[in-house]
Structure formats: structure tokens, C-alpha cells
Write an enzyme that holds these catalytic residues in place. Structure first.
Site, PDB file in Angstrom:
ATOM      1  N   HIS A 136     -27.644 -38.588 -52.340  1.00 24.68           N
ATOM      2  CA  HIS A 136     -27.953 -38.161 -50.963  1.00 24.68           C
ATOM      3  C   HIS A 136     -29.373 -37.591 -50.829  1.00 24.68           C
ATOM      4  CE1 HIS A 136     -23.925 -38.909 -49.586  1.00 24.68           C
ATOM      5  NE2 HIS A 136     -23.389 -38.029 -50.405  1.00 24.68           N
ATOM      6  N   HIS A 172     -19.234 -41.991 -50.256  1.00 27.04           N
ATOM      7  CA  HIS A 172     -20.218 -41.689 -49.213  1.00 27.04           C
ATOM      8  C   HIS A 172     -21.444 -42.590 -49.343  1.00 27.04           C
ATOM      9  CE1 HIS A 172     -17.948 -37.906 -49.985  1.00 27.04           C
ATOM     10  NE2 HIS A 172     -17.950 -37.832 -48.671  1.00 27.04           N
ATOM     11  N   ASP A 191     -14.941 -40.700 -55.686  1.00 25.34           N
ATOM     12  CA  ASP A 191     -14.300 -40.032 -54.549  1.00 25.34           C
ATOM     13  C   ASP A 191     -13.671 -41.044 -53.585  1.00 25.34           C
ATOM     14  OD1 ASP A 191     -16.923 -40.785 -54.055  1.00 25.34           O
ATOM     15  OD2 ASP A 191     -17.524 -38.878 -53.158  1.00 25.34           O
TER      16      ASP A 191
HETATM   17 ZN   LIG Z   1     -19.380 -38.969 -52.417  1.00 25.29          ZN
END
Ligand SMILES: [Zn+2]
Length: 342
Positions: free
Chosen positions: A159, A197, A284
Site C-alpha cells: 500500500h 486488498h 487475507d
Molecule cells: Zn491485505
């Protein structure tokens, strides 16, 4: 497969995050690594290797110098104000405001972040540097002829943008490693990001470049963090157009839908013909992950590893997310075992 690991990640502990309006202990915690070490050790997937120090020069190839200076001094500035608790950003600039680095540590924290997901404590910067060295040691191993390696980085990195931290990520370990491969002579690199994500930082860093193909399989940002990047209509720009591919999937996706996206991403990677590939390995996507909404089960990770192995490229796995601590070890070990047997 050699596994690069350092206990220095333990310094990044006791931090918090802002979750759905509440300050809670961070889901990104040291126990994650302990569980992975135990599981890969039980499967005899090692050997374990210590990271070599590489300094900050390879980090500065993808990150802004003022951002790295901020990371290295933030805790000192925070505690100089007399604060003896973790540093958490809580102010951000909106479009129309100015991009200025304020003198105040609270202003700096906002200037260099995009959320309250990057809480800092005394040992954070040391852990972050160790994470970059772990990834770069993985590059050393692949460059010296290893077929695969696993960089057990913590905190994660995907990220983090060139000048912005967020989503638990400070330095983008996968991006630092990809750039290092290029600097050591690779003509083409592919990054496959399988974390739940979207890897917004990795996409952003390579968005205008044709040498590093970035493929992301992730939760639809209409529903999920990071919300403001990761849509299907982001193909790259300028010379990088055609070298970014996003595969957003809706909440509730199981391996049937996820595996189809993996096949499509692998087809893109084969067309790119990379000299080397990186896997931003987040688990995840697991059905019981406490902050995620996909439905992959533990045996599915064997299939993921086997599919990646079919690409038949030198492969560096770089650890990203995964917060179901009781299953994270099994899921990571399954991915690596599936790759080795694939
Ligand atoms: Zn993640």
C-alpha cells in the site's frame, strides 16, 4: 526454498489502528510472523536465511527522499513533544489544499500518509528497514541462481506509495525488490499481487512504466479499502499503458471466481515474458480473515502456489497481508508447498 527472516520486526508492536471509528490494537501484529515461521518450519520448507544489510540507496530508487527522511525521524519528533504513546496520523489534506510538509509532527504525519493505518512506535523504523533488507536479500538469492525465495517481510509494503504510507505499509518491499531486479539487469519484471486488498502503492510506483507489469487480484474498491484506486479501468499511462492489470472481485468471492482471475492474470504475465517475477503474497483472502470478505479455504492456497509455478519463472515471494493469525501459517505454507510441488 530459502526463507529470509529477521526478528527485528518485533520492534513494530504495541501499535493501534483506527477501525470503523474505534481505536483498536492493530490487526497487523508480530504473532503473524511467529505463526508463519512455525508452519513453514514444520513443513521443512526452509532453510531460514538472515537478511544482508543493503542500506537505503535501493529504497530511495522507488521512494522520495523527503518521505524516507520523515520515516527515519518521525518517532524522535513525536516523542520530543512529550508523547509516550504510539504515533497515529489524524489529519489529511483535501484536493484544493496545498501539498506542504509542515514543521509540526502532526502535520507531517498527515502529509506523508493517506489513512490512520500506519501507526508508529519506537521500533517501527528499524523493522521497516529490516523488511526492505529481507526483500533485497531475496533479490540477491534469485540473482545468484535460486529458482525461488520467500521474503518474510513485516510490516507489509504494497500500500506504500513513493511518498506516502498507509494500510500498515511504510516502505514498499515488493517495489524496492522489483526495481533492484531492473537495476541488476532484468529487462522485464512482473509483480503478481494476490493480497485481498489492491496494491495501490505498487500500481502507483510503476504505473507509467513498461518494464514492470503489475497485476492485482483484489476486493472491488467500490466495496473495500483502499477505495480510491484498483478499478478495472486502470491500464497504466504513457509508456506504461498496457502494463497494469486489475482484477477486482466482489465480496463473497470463492476460489472458483478467484482462480479464474488468477488464470487471466497469469496469461497477462506470460505475454509479458518477464525475466523474473514477484508475488506480493497476502493470505487475507482466507474465509475467516477478520478484516476481509473473500471465501478462499486453506487447500486453495496449494492451487495458487501450483498455478504460479506453472509460469516457470524465477520467483520471489514477498509477504504482505493476512490477519487470521491461527490460519496464516497454514495458508502461507500451503502456497509455498504448492509452488514447490507444482
Ligand atoms: Zn491485505
Amino acid at each position: 526454498m530459502k526463507i529470509i527472516h529477521s526478528p527485528r520486526h518485533l520492534g513494530h508492536s504495541g501499535h493501534v489502528e483506527l477501525m470503523n471509528g474505534q481505536v483498536v490494537p492493530a490487526f497487523e501484529k508480530p504473532e503473524r510472523v511467529a505463526m508463519i515461521l512455525r508452519a513453514v518450519g514444520e513443513r521443512q520448507l526452509g532453510p531460514f536465511v538472515d537478511p544482508q544489510a543493503h542500506g537505503l540507496d535501493p529504497v530511495l530508487k522507488v521512494h522520495d527522499a523527503d518521505f524516507i527522511r520523515f520515516l527515519s525521524t518521525a518517532w524522535e519528533l513525536w516523542t520530543a513533544d512529550g508523547r509516550d504513546f504510539p504515533a497515529l496520523p489524524s489529519f489529511w489534506k483535501a484536493p484544493g489544499m496545498r501539498s506542504i510538509e509542515p514543521e509540526s509532527i502532526d502535520g507531517k504525519l498527515g502529509h506523508f500518509s493517506f489513512d490512520a493505518g500506519c501507526c508508529m512506535v519506537a521500533g517501527t523504523w528499524d523493522a521497516v528497514q529490516a523488511g526492505a533488507d529481507i526483500a533485497l536479500t531475496g533479490v540477491d538469492l534469485i540473482s545468484s541462481g535460486e529458482k525461488a525465495a520467500f521474503a518474510l517481510c513485516r510490516p507489509p509494503g504494497h500500500h506504500a506509495h513513493a511518498g506516502t504510507m498507509g494500510g500498515y505499509c511504510f516502505v514498499n518491499n515488493a517495489a524496492v525488490a522489483a526495481q533492484s531486479f531492473i537495476d541488476r539487469g532484468a529487462a522485464r519484471v512482473a509483480i503478481l499481487d494476490v493480497d485481498y486488498h489492491h496494491g495501490n502503492g505498487t500500481q502507483s510506483i510503476f504505473y507509467a512504466r513498461p518494464d514492470v507489469l503489475v497485476c492485482n487480484i483484489h476486493a472491488d474498491p467500490m466495496q473495500e479499502f483502499p477505495y480510491f484506486l484498483g478499478y478495472a479501468d486502470e491500464p497504466g499511462e504513457g509508456p506504461g499503458e498496457g502494463f497494469n492489470a486489475n482484477f477486482p472481485l466482489r465480496w463473497g468471492t470463492d476460489y472458483e471466481g478467484w482462480g479464474a482471475a488468477l488464470d487471466a492474470a497469469c496469461a497477462r504475465i506470460e505475454a509479458h515474458a518477464p525475466d523474473v517475477m514477484l508475488v506480493s503474497l497476502g493470505v487475507d483472502t482466507y474465509k475467516d480473515d477478520p478484516i476481509s470478505q473473500f471465501k478462499l479455504d486453506s487447500p486453495d492456497y496449494l492451487k495458487i502456489g501450483a498455478r504460479i509455478a506453472k509460469l516457470a519463472r524465477p520467483t520471489l515471494f514477498v509477504m504482505e497481508g493476512g490477519y487470521a493469525v491461527e490460519a496464516i501459517g497454514t495458508n502461507v505454507a500451503n502456497t509455498l508447498e504448492g509452488f514447490e510441488q507444482g
